[in-house]
Design a protein around this motif. Structure first.
Motif, short mmCIF file in Angstrom:
data_model
loop_
_atom_site.label_atom_id
_atom_site.label_comp_id
_atom_site.label_asym_id
_atom_site.label_seq_id
_atom_site.Cartn_x
_atom_site.Cartn_y
_atom_site.Cartn_z
N GLN A 1 0.81 -1.21 0.00
CA GLN A 1 0.00 0.00 0.00
C GLN A 1 0.84 1.27 0.00
OE1 GLN A 1 -2.99 1.18 -0.90
NE2 GLN A 1 -4.18 0.21 0.70
N TYR A 2 1.99 1.24 0.72
CA TYR A 2 2.70 2.48 0.96
C TYR A 2 4.13 2.54 0.44
CZ TYR A 2 -1.13 3.50 4.16
OH TYR A 2 -2.36 3.73 4.70
N LEU B 1 -11.88 -0.55 -3.71
CA LEU B 1 -11.33 0.76 -3.36
C LEU B 1 -10.64 0.72 -2.00
CD1 LEU B 1 -14.23 3.08 -4.58
CD2 LEU B 1 -11.93 2.92 -5.57
N GLN B 2 -11.21 0.00 -1.06
CA GLN B 2 -10.60 -0.08 0.28
C GLN B 2 -9.20 -0.67 0.22
OE1 GLN B 2 -13.54 -2.36 2.30
NE2 GLN B 2 -15.00 -0.66 2.41
N LEU B 3 -8.98 -1.61 -0.69
CA LEU B 3 -7.66 -2.24 -0.81
C LEU B 3 -6.65 -1.37 -1.53
CD1 LEU B 3 -8.64 -5.93 -1.71
CD2 LEU B 3 -8.18 -4.93 0.53
N ARG B 4 -7.11 -0.28 -2.19
CA ARG B 4 -6.21 0.50 -3.05
C ARG B 4 -6.31 2.01 -2.82
NH1 ARG B 4 -8.39 -3.85 -5.37
NH2 ARG B 4 -7.05 -5.23 -6.60
N PHE B 5 -6.92 2.42 -1.73
CA PHE B 5 -7.26 3.83 -1.60
C PHE B 5 -6.05 4.75 -1.64
CE2 PHE B 5 -6.39 2.63 2.77
CZ PHE B 5 -5.74 3.72 3.29
N ALA B 6 -4.88 4.26 -1.23
CA ALA B 6 -3.68 5.11 -1.21
C ALA B 6 -2.89 5.05 -2.51
CB ALA B 6 -2.78 4.71 -0.05
N ASP C 1 1.62 17.16 5.78
CA ASP C 1 1.80 17.00 4.34
C ASP C 1 2.14 15.56 3.98
OD1 ASP C 1 1.33 19.67 4.22
OD2 ASP C 1 3.33 20.25 3.53
N ARG C 2 2.96 14.90 4.82
CA ARG C 2 3.35 13.52 4.56
C ARG C 2 2.13 12.60 4.69
NH1 ARG C 2 6.60 10.64 1.76
NH2 ARG C 2 8.32 11.99 2.38
N ILE C 3 1.28 12.84 5.66
CA ILE C 3 0.08 12.03 5.82
C ILE C 3 -0.82 12.18 4.60
CG2 ILE C 3 -2.09 11.86 7.12
CD1 ILE C 3 -0.44 12.33 9.65
N GLY C 4 -0.99 13.42 4.13
CA GLY C 4 -1.79 13.63 2.92
C GLY C 4 -1.23 12.85 1.75
N TYR C 5 0.08 12.85 1.62
CA TYR C 5 0.74 12.12 0.53
C TYR C 5 0.52 10.62 0.67
CZ TYR C 5 4.48 10.62 -2.61
OH TYR C 5 5.20 10.03 -3.62
N LEU C 6 0.64 10.11 1.91
CA LEU C 6 0.51 8.67 2.13
C LEU C 6 -0.89 8.15 1.83
CD1 LEU C 6 2.61 8.15 5.38
CD2 LEU C 6 3.16 7.34 3.08
N VAL C 7 -1.91 8.97 2.07
CA VAL C 7 -3.28 8.50 1.81
C VAL C 7 -3.73 8.78 0.39
CG1 VAL C 7 -3.93 8.71 4.24
CG2 VAL C 7 -4.42 10.60 2.67
#
Length: 334
Positions: free
Chosen positions: A34-35, A234-239, A294-300
Motif C-alpha cells: 500500500q505504501y 477501493l478499500q484495498l487500493r485507496f492510497a 503533508d506527509r500524511i496527505g501524501y501517504l493516503v
C-alpha cells in the motif's frame, strides 16, 4: 519498528503461535504493497519467538520449536503469551508454578506499560502476573473452574471471546485467536491494515460486537452486491491513486452505471467514497503518529498538500493540525 514477542514454552500449541505470526506477516505485506511507492518503509513489525532462556521448546504435538531469543534479551512493544497444553484442568496451578520466570517477566513488562496479549491458557499467565485485576477475563469453559479457584478476585466470562482493556488484549478460546491477531494489528499499526486482513481472511475481529469507532461505515440506502464489491476494491487500493476507469473495467460496468448505483446504495459517488476512505485513514494517522501533515496527505493519496487540507477541513470542520491537537487533548474522539 515495533517489536513483538510471542512467548513460547514447553507444550505450546503451535496453531496459537502461527495464527498470530501469520497475521503480523500479512500486515507487513499489506503495508509494503500500500505504501512502499509513497514512503520508503521497512517491514513494519518485527516478530520474535521468545522462550524463558532462549532455548528451543517442545510443542504439544511433539515438534521442537526454536526460539529467536530469551525473554530478557531486549525490549518489546507488545508481548503475546501463546497457549500451552495443561493436561488436566486441575494441573493449571502447577503448570503456572513451573513458568515462574515467564510470570515474573510479564509482571515487569506490565509495570513499564508494555502492551500485553494472551490466548487460551496463556491468559492464566497474565492473571498470575497480576495484570488482570480490573479486566473482564474471557476464559475457555474447561479452564473456568481452576481459574476461579486460583484467582477468586477476577471477573471471568466464559461466554466472551475477546477482551480489550487499555494495553491488554485477551482471547479466551483458541477459535478466537485469528480475531485476536487482527486486534493486535489494529493496535500496533492501524485500523486500515486490520480491516484489510479481516476482509481477505473472512475473520470477524469483533466476535462480541462491532466497535464502530475503528471502522469506516456509511449508511446503506439500498443493498447492492456490485457496490459492495467495488467498495472493497477501493478499500484495498485507496492510497494508490486508483482510477475510476479501472474500477469500472474490473466491475464490468459503464462508469455512469457505477456512479448511479453507488449513489443509490451509499448516497455518494465512487470518488466521494474514495475521498472518505482517505480522510478516515488520515484521521487515524493524525491521532496515532507524529508524521507531518503533508506527509500524511501524501501517504493516503494526495500529492497536493493544499487540496488535502481543504478536503479534510470540508469533511471534519477542522484543519488536520487542529484535529490532531483536539484528539490529543481529549476534546474529540478519534
Amino acid at each position: 519498528m515495533p517489536r513483538i514477542a510471542i512467548v513460547i514454552s514447553d507444550g505450546v500449541l503451535m496453531s496459537g503461535v502461527f495464527e498470530i505470526a501469520d497475521a503480523l506477516s500479512l500486515a507487513n505485506r499489506y503495508t509494503d504493497q500500500q505504501y512502499s511507492a509513497r514512503e520508503d518503509l521497512p517491514p513494519t513489525l518485527e516478530v520474535r519467538l521468545a522462550s524463558a532462556g532462549g532455548e528451543p521448546v517442545r510443542a504439544e504435538n511433539g515438534r521442537v520449536l526454536a526460539a529467536d531469543e530469551a525473554l530478557r534479551g531486549s525490549a518489546f512493544d507488545m508481548v503475546h503469551v501463546a497457549p500451552f497444553a495443561v493436561g488436566r484442568p486441575e494441573d493449571l496451578g502447577e503448570r503456572l508454578a513451573a513458568m515462574a520466570d515467564v510470570v515474573d517477566w510479564i509482571t515487569e513488562c506490565g509495570s513499564v506499560g508494555t502492551r500485553l496479549a494472551a490466548s487460551g491458557s496463556g491468559v492464566a499467565v497474565l492473571a498470575r502476573a497480576g495484570i488482570l485485576n480490573d479486566v473482564t477475563v474471557p476464559v475457555a469453559w474447561w479452564l473456568e473452574r481452576p481459574m476461579r479457584r486460583l484467582f477468586p478476585h477476577l471477573t471471568l466470562d466464559p461466554e466472551r471471546a475477546i477482551t480489550a482493556h487499555d494495553a491488554v488484549l485477551l482471547a479466551g478460546r483458541h477459535v478466537a485467536e485469528p480475531a485476536l491477531a487482527i486486534r493486535m494489528v489494529e493496535q500496533l499499526m492501524s485500523p486500515d491494515v486490520a480491516t484489510w486482513i479481516e476482509r481477505i481472511s473472512g475473520v470477524n475481529a469483533y466476535p462480541d460486537g462491532p466497535d464502530p469507532a475503528h471502522v469506516f461505515t456509511t449508511l446503506v440506502l439500498k443493498p447492492d452486491e456490485l457496490v459492495a464489491r467495488a467498495a472493497h476494491w477501493l478499500q484495498l487500493r485507496f492510497a494508490q491513486k486508483p482510477q475510476m476507469a479501472d474500477l469500472s473495467a474490473v466491475m464490468a460496468v459503464h462508469p455512469r452505471t457505477l456512479n448511479r448505483r453507488f449513489v443509490a446504495s451509499l448516497g455518494m459517488t465512487p470518488v466521494e467514497y474514495l475521498q472518505r476512505l482517505r480522510i478516515e485513514a488520515a484521521k487515524r494517522m493524525l491521532a496515532r503518529s507524529d508524521r507531518r501533515v503533508d506527509r500524511i496527505g501524501y501517504l493516503v493519496g494526495y500529492g497536493d498538500p493544499g487540496f488535502f487540507k481543504a478536503l479534510f477541513r470540508k469533511a471534519t470542520g477542522l484543519t488536520p493540525s487542529e484535529y490532531r491537537r483536539q484528539v490529543r487533548e481529549g476534546l474529540i474522539s478519534p
